[in-house]
Structures are given as C-alpha cells and as structure tokens.
Motif scaffolding. Structure first.
Motif, PDB file in Angstrom:
ATOM      1  N   ILE A   1      49.763  42.185  41.134  1.00 22.48           N
ATOM      2  CA  ILE A   1      48.348  42.029  41.500  1.00 22.48           C
ATOM      3  C   ILE A   1      47.584  41.359  40.363  1.00 22.48           C
ATOM      4  O   ILE A   1      46.709  40.524  40.591  1.00 22.48           O
ATOM      5  CB  ILE A   1      47.732  43.398  41.861  1.00 22.48           C
ATOM      6  N   LEU A   2      47.941  41.707  39.122  1.00 22.86           N
ATOM      7  CA  LEU A   2      47.289  41.142  37.938  1.00 22.86           C
ATOM      8  C   LEU A   2      47.805  39.755  37.575  1.00 22.86           C
ATOM      9  O   LEU A   2      47.307  39.142  36.635  1.00 22.86           O
ATOM     10  CB  LEU A   2      47.513  42.068  36.734  1.00 22.86           C
TER      11      LEU A   2
ATOM     12  N   SER B   1      43.239  36.341  35.110  1.00 23.65           N
ATOM     13  CA  SER B   1      43.468  37.460  36.028  1.00 23.65           C
ATOM     14  C   SER B   1      42.491  38.599  35.809  1.00 23.65           C
ATOM     15  O   SER B   1      42.310  39.440  36.685  1.00 23.65           O
ATOM     16  CB  SER B   1      44.889  37.996  35.862  1.00 23.65           C
ATOM     17  N   LEU B   2      41.875  38.658  34.660  1.00 21.08           N
ATOM     18  CA  LEU B   2      40.982  39.766  34.347  1.00 21.08           C
ATOM     19  C   LEU B   2      39.657  39.700  35.093  1.00 21.08           C
ATOM     20  O   LEU B   2      38.914  40.671  35.129  1.00 21.08           O
ATOM     21  CB  LEU B   2      40.720  39.825  32.842  1.00 21.08           C
ATOM     22  N   TYR B   3      39.379  38.573  35.707  1.00 20.71           N
ATOM     23  CA  TYR B   3      38.105  38.393  36.395  1.00 20.71           C
ATOM     24  C   TYR B   3      38.241  38.477  37.900  1.00 20.71           C
ATOM     25  O   TYR B   3      37.252  38.486  38.599  1.00 20.71           O
ATOM     26  CB  TYR B   3      37.496  37.035  36.019  1.00 20.71           C
ATOM     27  N   LEU B   4      39.468  38.538  38.415  1.00 22.21           N
ATOM     28  CA  LEU B   4      39.707  38.486  39.846  1.00 22.21           C
ATOM     29  C   LEU B   4      39.657  39.862  40.469  1.00 22.21           C
ATOM     30  O   LEU B   4      39.992  40.851  39.835  1.00 22.21           O
ATOM     31  CB  LEU B   4      41.085  37.876  40.122  1.00 22.21           C
ATOM     32  N   SER B   5      39.300  39.912  41.738  1.00 20.59           N
ATOM     33  CA  SER B   5      39.479  41.160  42.471  1.00 20.59           C
ATOM     34  C   SER B   5      40.928  41.187  42.925  1.00 20.59           C
ATOM     35  O   SER B   5      41.590  40.158  42.969  1.00 20.59           O
ATOM     36  CB  SER B   5      38.536  41.233  43.672  1.00 20.59           C
TER      37      SER B   5
ATOM     38  N   SER C   1      36.782  42.349  35.331  1.00 25.74           N
ATOM     39  CA  SER C   1      36.693  42.964  36.648  1.00 25.74           C
ATOM     40  C   SER C   1      37.078  44.433  36.544  1.00 25.74           C
ATOM     41  O   SER C   1      38.111  44.771  35.976  1.00 25.74           O
ATOM     42  CB  SER C   1      37.637  42.238  37.614  1.00 25.74           C
ATOM     43  N   SER C   2      36.233  45.314  37.080  1.00 27.71           N
ATOM     44  CA  SER C   2      36.543  46.743  36.999  1.00 27.71           C
ATOM     45  C   SER C   2      37.846  47.057  37.722  1.00 27.71           C
ATOM     46  O   SER C   2      38.606  47.929  37.292  1.00 27.71           O
ATOM     47  CB  SER C   2      35.395  47.584  37.552  1.00 27.71           C
TER      48      SER C   2
END
Length: 161
Positions: A127-128, A153-157, A54-55
């Motif tokens: 948040i992460l 967590s790397l894929y979530l907004s 996720s950017s």
C-alpha cells in the motif's frame, strides 16, 4: 489489550503534532517499558522536510512497527531491540533488529493458521509502495526488518497508492 492499543492510536493528542519519527520512537519506547525489553532508538535526518505526511500512510508505518514489536515480544525471546529511523533525500527508512532467536528460513511468508502478522506487514508495505525486507538470521542473531518508504508515498491515501 489490542483494542485499547488501537483506540490509543486513534486519539487526537499532542503526539499528532510531533513528527512521524518522534511518534515511532515514542511507540517503541512505550512498548519497551511495557514488555521490559530494552529498546535502543536512533534517528538520522528529520521528517520536518516532508511533513505533513498523510495520516493514513503514517498509520500504516506505525502498524508495521507495531507488528515487528509484537513478533519480538511473542516469538523472539530477545532482550534488546535496535531501531534506527532515518530520512535521506528520497525516502524514509525504518530499520529494526532484535537479538532474539531469529526465524526459520523454510517458512517464507506463508502464515500459519490464524497468524497473518507478517503477511499484513507486506500488504501494508505494498500500500505504501515501499520495500520491506526481513532477514531471519541477521548479524548478531535475531531478525532484521527494513522498511524503505519513498517520499511520494507518504502523501497518498491508501486507495491512491
């Protein structure tokens, strides 16, 4: 200067096609070139197994690294920064250490008036859904900061985390 750095971070470029580890390494190298503080980077593993990230989550990780480097520049009186970026079977880890003066253990993470950098790092880690630790007197002096981000967590907004 800070606004320029933020705008540079928002530009779509070849960098966005590189892995998160490569972008973090490049960020640290640019900072080292600008400040004259030696940066030694190492990478273990590859984010290619977890890309695309996720950017927004990548942005939070980059901002945490940015705050670590800002604190070194402003407060540490360090001559070297050691940055290890690694990926294992469950998480991405950013491990940053400097050879500066360290931080006092009495202050905790309560910001001085107008200073919210460390608090902001902990908020971004929340948040992460990541673990963030700071050791103000690491072996060899200086501060060691470790961010461990679970893959999911790397894929979530940010709103979903």
């Amino acid at each position: 200067r800070e606004a320029r750095l933020i705008l540079d971070g928002l530009r779509v470029s070849e960098q966005e096609q590189s892995s998160l580890l490569d972008r973090l390494t490049e960020q640290a190298c640019r900072w080292g070139a600008r400040t004259g503080i030696e940066v030694k980077c190492s990478q273990t593993g590859s984010t290619s197994i977890i890309e695309p990230i996720s950017s927004e989550m990548g942005w939070h990780i980059q901002r945490i690294l940015g705050e670590i480097l800002t604190n070194v520049e402003k407060h540490a009186r360090a001559t070297k920064v050691f940055l290890n970026l690694s990926v294992d079977s469950t998480s991405l880890m950013l491990d940053a250490r400097d050879n500066g003066v360290g931080i006092s253990s009495g202050g905790g993470h309560t910001p001085a008036t107008g200073h919210y950098g460390i608090s902001g790092m902990f908020e971004r880690a929340r948040i992460l859904n990541a673990d963030l630790t700071m050791d103000g007197h690491s072996n060899g002096g200086g501060v060691r900061t470790v961010l461990t981000v679970p893959f999911e967590s790397l894929y979530l907004s940010g709103e979903a985390a």
